[in-house]
Design a protein around this motif. Structure first.
Motif, PDB file in Angstrom:
ATOM      1  N   SER A   1       0.812  -1.257  -0.016  1.00  0.00           N
ATOM      2  CA  SER A   1      -0.078  -0.037   0.094  1.00  0.00           C
ATOM      3  C   SER A   1       0.969   1.071  -0.043  1.00  0.00           C
ATOM      4  CB  SER A   1      -1.050  -0.137   1.223  1.00  0.00           C
ATOM      5  OG  SER A   1      -1.598  -1.211   1.211  1.00  0.00           O
ATOM      6  N   LEU A   2       2.137   1.334   0.325  1.00  0.00           N
ATOM      7  CA  LEU A   2       2.751   2.418   0.400  1.00  0.00           C
ATOM      8  C   LEU A   2       3.112   2.876  -1.266  1.00  0.00           C
ATOM      9  CD1 LEU A   2       5.770   1.383   2.852  1.00  0.00           C
ATOM     10  CD2 LEU A   2       4.072   3.028   3.137  1.00  0.00           C
ATOM     11  N   PRO A   3       3.106   4.307  -1.466  1.00  0.00           N
ATOM     12  CA  PRO A   3       3.307   4.538  -2.606  1.00  0.00           C
ATOM     13  C   PRO A   3       4.940   4.480  -2.936  1.00  0.00           C
ATOM     14  CG  PRO A   3       2.743   6.604  -1.236  1.00  0.00           C
ATOM     15  CD  PRO A   3       2.724   5.275  -0.386  1.00  0.00           C
ATOM     16  N   LEU A   4       5.179   3.645  -3.489  1.00  0.00           N
ATOM     17  CA  LEU A   4       6.688   3.364  -3.582  1.00  0.00           C
ATOM     18  C   LEU A   4       7.680   4.481  -4.370  1.00  0.00           C
ATOM     19  CD1 LEU A   4       8.262   0.487  -4.783  1.00  0.00           C
ATOM     20  CD2 LEU A   4       8.187   1.662  -6.778  1.00  0.00           C
ATOM     21  N   PHE A   5       7.143   5.247  -5.340  1.00  0.00           N
ATOM     22  CA  PHE A   5       8.217   6.100  -5.901  1.00  0.00           C
ATOM     23  C   PHE A   5       8.336   7.277  -4.724  1.00  0.00           C
ATOM     24  CE2 PHE A   5       8.691  10.143  -8.211  1.00  0.00           C
ATOM     25  CZ  PHE A   5      10.036   9.796  -8.947  1.00  0.00           C
ATOM     26  N   PHE A   6       7.049   7.577  -4.108  1.00  0.00           N
ATOM     27  CA  PHE A   6       7.486   8.609  -3.032  1.00  0.00           C
ATOM     28  C   PHE A   6       8.336   8.416  -2.072  1.00  0.00           C
ATOM     29  CE2 PHE A   6       3.709   9.615  -5.511  1.00  0.00           C
ATOM     30  CZ  PHE A   6       3.746  11.193  -5.619  1.00  0.00           C
TER      31      PHE A   6
ATOM     32  N   GLY B   1      -0.819   5.412  -6.740  1.00  0.00           N
ATOM     33  CA  GLY B   1       0.448   6.095  -6.135  1.00  0.00           C
ATOM     34  C   GLY B   1       1.123   6.154  -7.466  1.00  0.00           C
ATOM     35  N   TRP B   2       1.281   5.074  -8.260  1.00  0.00           N
ATOM     36  CA  TRP B   2       1.898   5.113  -9.571  1.00  0.00           C
ATOM     37  C   TRP B   2       1.699   6.002 -10.591  1.00  0.00           C
ATOM     38  CZ3 TRP B   2       6.685   2.949 -10.167  1.00  0.00           C
ATOM     39  CH2 TRP B   2       7.293   2.876 -11.510  1.00  0.00           C
TER      40      TRP B   2
ATOM     41  N   VAL C   1      -0.475  11.827   0.025  1.00  0.00           N
ATOM     42  CA  VAL C   1      -0.289  10.532  -1.075  1.00  0.00           C
ATOM     43  C   VAL C   1      -0.692   9.372  -0.695  1.00  0.00           C
ATOM     44  CG1 VAL C   1       1.025   9.582  -2.872  1.00  0.00           C
ATOM     45  CG2 VAL C   1       1.146  12.055  -2.595  1.00  0.00           C
ATOM     46  N   SER C   2      -0.008   8.919   0.542  1.00  0.00           N
ATOM     47  CA  SER C   2      -0.030   7.618   1.121  1.00  0.00           C
ATOM     48  C   SER C   2      -1.730   7.424   1.434  1.00  0.00           C
ATOM     49  CB  SER C   2       0.651   7.357   2.396  1.00  0.00           C
ATOM     50  OG  SER C   2       2.184   7.563   2.007  1.00  0.00           O
TER      51      SER C   2
ATOM     52  N   VAL D   1      -3.873   6.822  -1.389  1.00  0.00           N
ATOM     53  CA  VAL D   1      -3.525   5.613  -1.905  1.00  0.00           C
ATOM     54  C   VAL D   1      -4.452   4.434  -1.020  1.00  0.00           C
ATOM     55  CG1 VAL D   1      -2.075   3.632  -2.083  1.00  0.00           C
ATOM     56  CG2 VAL D   1      -1.411   6.030  -3.012  1.00  0.00           C
TER      57      VAL D   1
ATOM     58  N   ASN E   1      -7.538   2.191  -2.243  1.00  0.00           N
ATOM     59  CA  ASN E   1      -7.461   0.844  -2.208  1.00  0.00           C
ATOM     60  C   ASN E   1      -8.602   0.340  -1.445  1.00  0.00           C
ATOM     61  OD1 ASN E   1      -5.183   0.904  -3.439  1.00  0.00           O
ATOM     62  ND2 ASN E   1      -3.790   0.095  -1.285  1.00  0.00           N
TER      63      ASN E   1
END
Lengths: 274, 328
Positions: free
Chosen positions: A119-124, B261-262, B302-303, B306, B310
């Motif tokens: 669930s973590l926004p990877l890029f950020f 997020g992407w 942002v998290s 996300v 979800n």
């Protein structure tokens, strides 16, 4: 088994093209680095020289040879992709297998961790890690590897959960085989294929993120990277189009080939999905 | 009645889990930022050394930088619950205000792009799936892979070179021009600024949507309900759009919901390339100036977005598919 794999893989022409392109890119990078007369940061000629025989990709704002820079950058790009895939892949397969095989607290905890990382926004997250812990190449690989494993783990977990209930595994249990042996010798070889496909995709995501970071100026300042070259080219795009064009084509080809190979692997190793 | 009860507890579990997720993300982000090397005091003062120690100490106290880390964390969580994210070191304004000012441009860019991508991507995916292995299918599939593989910043530069430098059609930087008056002229000006960043994101994300729709359409077209629809003699267009495409909606929701997020990370790069005054660009500049509270605020926002998306995706899923609703 390898033969059978290859016979099925080569039917996908795009995937074969991907393999050949990746091989060609690696060879290009190796030979260009081995035979280059300058380093990637060394001044080779006057600044802003358009492509010529001596400098096939031209020179940049300081007079550095972009062909040599691209060769080094490509090597770094491929290395980051490979290292992240190995690191993230190992973590993913181990955590996923543990999570899928065992029951109780261990399974619950690992499942929760997988879910959190997914669930973590990877890029950020990588952006924050890199910018605060420094942008060395090691940090980049660690940050990417430690965040890009969750999807592999989830797939591996599902696979193990399916395979562990199959008859041949139950048989081994009845015969009195040790749990450790069952997991390593029987479940792992029969469950890992979809994870391998996902690891291949992970490599291309790692390259996309790494080049994006380098483009933003958050790459390793001591390492030439394709993203960095293009980021630098951006400032001089109006006067020297070649600075970013050719390195960009190399980066595009790298990611494209990786994606094509992954699609090919997916067809062969993961027939249910395609 | 029991099904309804199940759905309620399902909902409750999911919502509670989302809250836990947000808290964990908050903790991770806080630890990362505060355990990292580098002293924000230097950035607040703009190069310490010309200041007396007393003055530095007073600034530290004012920004709460003198407190131990666990106290900072408790204060941070309590403030978060009150909807406060601290003050920006650079702007001297509440973080919420700083970020809020930058959200509309990002929403405008992402929204425009998403609508276009979903509509065009669905159409292309349906077309490709309706004639599998035709030339059109290969063309659409090839373009999809190419789009997915294209480095977003490089594509942005190419488009700037083509449309701004060579053709001079669209502006390459910013969101508005300074010397435009009247709302209609302003609107046109905004559209022309919006064109290139939207096109960049559109071309990158189009492949993702097209591929997803194509795959699930192919699956649907092989299934019995499509055979039945065709056997009834329904026109092909109706079979494709009404019957088969409905089957692609769930994967499409999943794609958009789980890839938020992407999609937003693409926005950071695009906003930087085109100097679009949104949240992504703010994040980039805040990282440069070590504006911890703003970076943390954006990461958190942002998290949370996300996690919420979800949650909505899972609930939509459960709503659409009773098997998931009952399976918990």
């Amino acid at each position: 088994m390898v033969r059978e794999f290859w016979l099925r893989f080569r039917r996908n022409r795009a995937a074969v093209f991907g393999v050949l392109t990746l091989a060609a890119l690696s060879l290009f990078s190796l030979f260009a680095i081995a035979f280059s007369r300058y380093g990637p940061f060394e001044l080779a000629a006057d600044p802003f020289k358009p492509p010529s025989l001596q400098h096939p990709f031209g020179t940049d704002d300081l007079g550095r040879d972009i062909f040599v820079q691209s060769a080094y950058g490509l090597a770094i790009t491929l290395m980051v992709g490979a290292a992240t895939a190995v690191l993230g892949g190992l973590i993913g397969i181990i955590v996923g297998s543990v999570s899928g095989y065992f029951r109780g607290a261990l399974a619950n905890a690992t499942t929760a961790i997988i879910e959190i990382f997914q669930s973590l926004p990877l890029f950020f997250l990588v952006l924050v890690i890199i910018s605060f812990f420094g942008s060395s190449i090691t940090n980049t690989i660690l940050a990417l590897g430690l965040t890009l494993w969750a999807s592999t783990a989830r797939i591996q977990r599902g696979q193990v959960m399916t395979v562990k209930n199959l008859t041949f595994v139950e048989m081994s249990k009845l015969v009195g085989e040790k749990e450790y042996n069952i997991l390593i010798r029987e479940i792992l070889p029969n469950s890992v294929q979809p994870s391998i496909v996902n690891i291949a995709y992970t490599a291309s995501i790692a390259i996309v993120v790494e080049s994006g970071l380098a483009f933003l100026g958050l790459g390793d300042p001591r390492m030439m990277s394709l993203g960095f070259i293009i980021g630098n080219a951006r400032l001089f795009f109006f006067q020297a189009w070649w600075m970013g064009l050719l390195p960009g084509i190399l980066l595009f080809l790298t990611i494209l080939s990786l994606n094509l190979v992954s699609d090919g692997l997916n067809e062969v190793l993961n027939p249910r999905r395609s | 009645m029991s099904a309804e009860y199940d759905f309620k507890s399902f909902l409750l579990i999911k919502v509670v889990r989302s809250f836990v997720m947000v808290f964990i993300i908050l903790t991770i982000g806080f630890l990362l930022i505060h355990l990292a090397p580098g002293d924000p005091i230097e950035f607040i003062l703009g190069g310490a050394g010309f200041y007396t120690p007393e003055f530095i100490a007073s600034v530290r106290e004012r920004f709460g930088l003198d407190k131990p880390i666990h106290e900072k964390f408790v204060i941070y969580v309590l403030n978060f619950l009150r909807g406060e994210l601290g003050y920006s070191y650079v702007f001297g304004l509440p973080v919420v205000e700083v970020i809020a000012a930058r959200v509309p441009p990002t929403l405008l860019l992402m929204g425009t792009q998403l609508v276009l991508v979903i509509v065009v991507g669905s159409l292309l995916g349906i077309l490709a799936a309706s004639r599998p292995h035709s030339k059109l299918d290969y063309l659409v599939s090839s373009l999809s892979v190419a789009g997915i593989s294209m480095p977003i910043f490089w594509l942005g530069l190419l488009l700037i070179f083509l449309f701004s430098v060579s053709l001079g059609l669209f502006p390459a930087q910013g969101m508005t021009s300074l010397r435009v008056t009247g709302w209609w002229e302003g609107f046109l000006d905004l559209l022309s600024h919006l064109f290139l960043p939207t096109l960049t994101l559109f071309l990158i994300n189009l492949g993702l949507v097209t591929r997803t729709v194509r795959t699930s359409m192919l699956e649907a077209l092989r299934s019995e309900f499509v055979v039945a629809a065709r056997a009834k003699g329904l026109p092909e267009r109706r079979v494709l759009f009404r019957h088969a495409f409905r089957n692609s909606l769930t994967p499409l929701i999943t794609l958009i919901g789980l890839q938020l997020g992407w999609l937003l990370s693409g926005a950071v790069i695009v906003e930087t390339v085109f100097a679009w005054p949104g949240m992504g660009r703010l994040l980039f500049t805040s990282i440069g100036s070590r504006d911890y509270p703003v970076v943390m605020g954006i990461f958190l926002l942002v998290s949370t977005a996300v996690v919420v998306s979800n949650l909505i995706t899972e609930l939509l899923y459960a709503y659409v598919d009773p098997r998931i609703r009952r399976a918990k």
